[in-house]
Scaffold this active site. Structure first.
Site, PDB file in Angstrom:
ATOM      1  CB  THR A   1      -0.950  -0.023   1.211  1.00 53.27           C
ATOM      2  OG1 THR A   1      -1.715  -1.227   1.148  1.00 53.27           O
ATOM      3  CG2 THR A   1      -1.896   1.167   1.213  1.00 53.27           C
TER       4      THR A   1
ATOM      5  CD  GLN B   1      -2.135 -11.675  -3.733  1.00 50.06           C
ATOM      6  OE1 GLN B   1      -1.627 -12.801  -3.564  1.00 50.06           O
ATOM      7  NE2 GLN B   1      -2.685 -10.995  -2.735  1.00 50.06           N
TER       8      GLN B   1
ATOM      9  CB  CYS C   1     -18.063 -11.815   3.712  1.00 54.65           C
ATOM     10  SG  CYS C   1     -19.341 -12.840   4.341  1.00 54.65           S
TER      11      CYS C   1
HETATM   12  N1  PLP Z   1      -2.296  -5.190  -3.913  1.00 50.65           N
HETATM   13  C1  PLP Z   1      -2.779  -6.432  -3.886  1.00 50.65           C
HETATM   14  C2  PLP Z   1      -3.072  -7.146  -5.180  1.00 50.65           C
HETATM   15  C3  PLP Z   1      -3.025  -7.063  -2.668  1.00 50.65           C
HETATM   16  O1  PLP Z   1      -3.507  -8.311  -2.661  1.00 50.65           O
HETATM   17  C4  PLP Z   1      -2.737  -6.363  -1.481  1.00 50.65           C
HETATM   18  C5  PLP Z   1      -3.067  -6.966  -0.173  1.00 50.65           C
HETATM   19  O2  PLP Z   1      -4.131  -7.597  -0.020  1.00 50.65           O
HETATM   20  C6  PLP Z   1      -2.217  -5.073  -1.542  1.00 50.65           C
HETATM   21  C7  PLP Z   1      -2.008  -4.515  -2.778  1.00 50.65           C
HETATM   22  C8  PLP Z   1      -1.844  -4.299  -0.294  1.00 50.65           C
HETATM   23  O3  PLP Z   1      -0.689  -4.864   0.285  1.00 50.65           O
HETATM   24  P1  PLP Z   1      -0.153  -4.521   1.773  1.00 50.65           P
HETATM   25  O4  PLP Z   1      -0.984  -5.297   2.718  1.00 50.65           O
HETATM   26  O5  PLP Z   1       1.279  -4.961   1.782  1.00 50.65           O
HETATM   27  O6  PLP Z   1      -0.250  -3.051   1.952  1.00 50.65           O
END
Ligand code: PLP
Length: 806
Positions: A76, A194, A348
């Site tokens: 993030t 991912q 959910c």
């Molecule tokens: N992008 C994707 C595709 C994610 O699956 C996630 C987490 O679920 C994030 C970004 C965010 O990652 P982080 O938890 O390291 O901030």
């Protein structure tokens, strides 16, 4: 509290545990290399080497230059830094007179961190840009013609390497060709969270500008991540101060976390070269094998399951599926009870209100039921063969448990005999109730106030229990939703269940051998006779007109013979199905065209004549998870106008009631709470009070159950989860120390229990202590609140439920 060694963790796209190799690296840094990498003394130099070794390992694995990687706290943060930098570049281009690229594009299935960051930073910087989604096709892959059409004015394009809900990966080469046909003036962000460790991407061979990564999705601790920035791509720091990360991300680095990532990248490098398991990590071939084993298990346990993505376009570590007739909540609960941790395809959170949908599956154009019912299984490089084998067995156990509690009809694969249900079942949707009354002896039932959302569930229940449907009844013509009576009857008849015909708009049957009449207090009412599973015991459902909320309102009285003198030869009303005449804590509205508050007074006075204080009242709405209330509780509720109605015997007091009722209804229409004291009351079909939410409840602190059981040996232990969840719990003895047996009282059948408890309280004068349990402590809290509302003070809930007490 230790992790249950039998737990099966299939939620690796959400997060992962920390593998031993990474744990050792963390430990070593915390103990030995704890210096500040910015210090120039020996300890600092050693710490710095940990940082740079990790950077070098990550760079080798990703195929990039070490100086193109910035350590962050997770993806993030990496996304914010990338988006902010791209927008600052856009602003400076506009300032220098180039306003040709002002559109920010993102794939419609992106993780919400991406569109949210685009909107947020655009707003902060003065809304100079336009944020737009790019369509995806039914496979979940970017619609390349939509992308091409929108690219001419794009400053930034955000796509993802692999999707977190479906596992669908994008064709990065094809996207690159389209994007780079516009040269390097378009910036390209690829969310790579991912894909790391699951898709071989050589980042310097594709012209990606920004690629955020997250450590906790790949066996490093939470709060760790990386951002790759292509050499030459604009970058503007958001954190300034100590100048760490070459001034691009100031702040002392999370060295233990970085060391853990170093261990993970070193393992990944070795795993890439090998076809065997390396340390904690399995081979790529094993990941594919896991997918086919799990997929086959799901298809044999749920033959009608539909998968959201095609194997050809998705990473081998994610399966997203839905089963017709089952919500994601049903599946999550039963999987959790079987020891398998999985996720809903969407956020959910509640069994009340509209089912949450997945924006990813919606964008792919899947049917709403698939988006509402989606469940995601995700595993990873550290998942073992043994865990997959246990998962397969648990999937079959979960499916069998759902069949035996009639949540789904058994497939041919399982010849389960479901348990016969007797009594009252409550199904809820959007704050409204559908009630099913069953007399098991003759396998007969009546359905009251069917909701359209529950049609499949009702048909499954009737089919699975092989019930004769004596009637599908409404309590009144509903103002807030359409009755699905005729639709349900039509669907029942499609599967071979004929409902007796009726000339009556609300569905009371005209001709049936179960039809009879009953005299109560000098008046005769039509009734339906039920034989219950209790040898010889009879029940009657009696129809009593109770106009007020609407002119056609009916109440249905669920009656049985009294069990003790002097009532054993009298009929007692165990439960009242009153539609919107009464709601928990208030009365139904009387401001509709066909409402009449004077008629409501007479209806309530008539009911007072027929009911006893222990009669359980089952309204058409349950906005507050009250399940049911009782006539006694309603009469003594200070907020309710029930008592004023019951004592309105002369013209003056009736006129006062009518005026007060009008005032309350006006406030309801204006969406205002009825009574200043009654803050939190909801509006719609009538007044309900939030009083139960504010009651102090008896709570056993988490960890306190063994002491409580020792101190209170007579306590009744009650699991309020649904039968399929209860059935799957295997370690009761270790949980309760072998001292107590457990009763299962699912919340959907709580009305029967409340009725029995009120009877027992009336006959015995007191009740033994009861402790209610569930998975998280949420449902047991609702059960205790509901009983407290009815005047039962000996009920306790276990804080944190099984989650914090096993
Ligand atoms: N992008 C994707 C595709 C994610 O699956 C996630 C987490 O679920 C994030 C970004 C965010 O990652 P982080 O938890 O390291 O901030």
């Amino acid at each position: 509290m230790q992790r249950d060694p039998q737990e099966i963790y299939l939620d690796c796209n959400a997060t992962t545990h920390v593998i031993p190799e990474a744990r050792r690296a963390v430990q070593q840094v915390m103990e030995d290399q704890f210096g500040n990498p910015s210090s120039s003394h020996l300890a600092g130099i050693r710490a710095k080497s940990v940082l740079e070794e990790t950077r070098a390992a990550a760079a080798r694995y990703l195929g990039v230059r070490p100086d193109s990687l910035i350590f962050t706290s997770g993806a993030t943060e990496g996304i914010q830094l990338a988006v902010f930098s791209a927008l600052i570049e856009g602003v400076s281009r506009i300032r220098s007179g180039d306003a040709s690229r002002t559109v920010l594009l993102y794939g419609a299935t992106e993780h919400k961190a991406v569109p949210e960051a685009l909107r947020h930073w655009n707003q902060v910087l003065g809304n100079l840009f336009e944020v737009r989604a790019v369509r995806v096709d039914s496979d979940g892959r970017i619609d390349t013609s939509d992308l091409s059409n929108q690219l001419s004015t794009a400053l930034l394009v955000c796509t993802m390497a692999a999707n977190n809900e479906t596992g669908v990966f994008q064709d990065l080469q094809a996207l690159e060709r389209i994007i780079r046909s516009h040269g390097n003036s378009v910036l390209w962000l690829v969310d790579s969270v991912q894909a790391l460790g699951k898709l071989p991407i050589h980042y310097s061979q594709v012209s990606i500008d920004y690629a955020p990564f997250s450590g906790h999705k790949l066996y490093a601790p939470k709060g760790t991540g990386l951002l790759y920035v292509r050499p030459g791509t604009p970058i503007t720091p958001m954190n300034v101060g100590g100048g760490q990360e070459k001034g691009l991300r100031s702040g002392t680095e999370n060295l233990p976390g970085v060391a853990a990532m170093g261990a993970v990248f070193r393992l990944l490098e070795q795993q890439k070269e090998s076809s065997q398991r390396v340390g904690s990590f399995c081979s790529e071939a094993e990941l594919f094998e896991y997918r086919s084993l799990l997929k086959n298990a799901l298809l044999s346990a749920f033959p009608s399951a539909k998968f959201a993505s095609r194997d050809e376009v998705s990473i081998p570590t994610t399966l997203n599926f839905a089963v017709p007739g089952l919500t994601s909540r049903d599946l999550l609960d039963v999987f959790d009870a079987a020891g398998v941790r999985v996720s809903a395809g969407s956020a959910c959170n509640s069994n009340i209100g509209k089912a949450p949908r997945s924006h990813v599956l919606d964008a792919m154009g899947l049917d709403p039921w698939r988006s509402e019912g989606a469940v995601r299984l995700s595993w990873g490089l550290a998942t073992s063969q043994e865990e997959i084998q246990r998962a397969i067995q648990a999937i079959h156990r979960a499916s069998r448990a759902l069949s035996s509690s009639c949540i789904r009809v058994s497939s041919d694969a399982f010849q389960e005999t479901s348990r016969a249900f007797d009594g009252v079942l409550q199904l809820r949707a959007g704050g409204a109730n559908t009630w099913i009354l069953v007399g098991a002896k003759a396998s007969q039932c009546v359905i009251i106030d069917p909701l359209p959302e529950l049609t499949d569930r009702l048909i499954q229940f009737v089919t699975c229990q092989k019930l004769e449907v004596l009637g599908v009844l409404d309590t009144h013509s509903h103002a807030d939703h359409e009755s699905s009576r005729s639709f349900l009857i039509q669907e029942l008849s499609r599967v071979g269940f004929e409902v007796p015909s009726t000339p009556n708009l609300l569905g009371w049957p005209e001709n049936h051998s179960a039809l009879t009449s009953i005299e109560i207090r000098g008046r005769t009412y039509p009734a339906l006779r039920f034989e219950t599973s209790n040898e010889g015991a009879l029940r009657w459902l009696v129809q009593v007109p109770t106009p007020g909320h609407t002119s056609d309102s009916q109440s249905y009285l669920w009656m049985s013979r009294g069990s003790t003198y002097p009532t054993f030869d009298l009929l007692e009303v165990d439960a009242l199905f009153c539609g919107d005449l009464i709601l928990a804590g208030g009365l139904g509205r009387t401001d509709f065209l066909s409402s009449d508050s004077e008629a409501m007074i007479s209806s309530l006075q008539l009911l007072d004549h027929l009911l006893s204080d222990r009669t359980v009242v089952c309204p058409a709405h349950d906005y507050e998870n009250t399940f049911a209330t009782s006539w006694g509780a309603e009469k003594s509720s200070p907020q309710s106008l029930l008592r004023p109605a019951l004592i309105a015997l002369d013209r003056d007091s009736q006129a006062r009631f009518v005026n007060e009722k009008k005032r309350v209804d006006q406030n309801l229409s204006a969406g205002v709470c009825v009574n200043p004291k009654d803050s939190g009351a909801q509006v719609l079909c009538g007044v309900v009070s939030a009083v139960s939410a504010s009651l102090q409840v008896n709570q056993i602190a988490s960890g306190g159950l063994p002491a409580f059981l020792r101190k209170t040996p007579s306590v009744r232990v009650i699991d309020v989860r649904e039968p399929h969840e209860h059935e799957l719990m295997q370690n009761w003895d270790s949980f309760l120390g072998g001292s107590h047996s457990v009763l299962n009282v699912p919340l959907s059948r709580f009305v029967n229990f409340s009725s029995e408890i009120l009877k027992e309280l009336q006959e015995q004068g007191e009740l033994p202590p009861m402790v209610f349990l569930c998975r998280s402590g949420n449902r047991s809290l609702q059960a205790v609140r509901s009983l407290q509302r009815l005047g039962v003070s000996s009920a306790w809930t276990l804080e944190g439920g099984f989650a914090l007490n096993t």
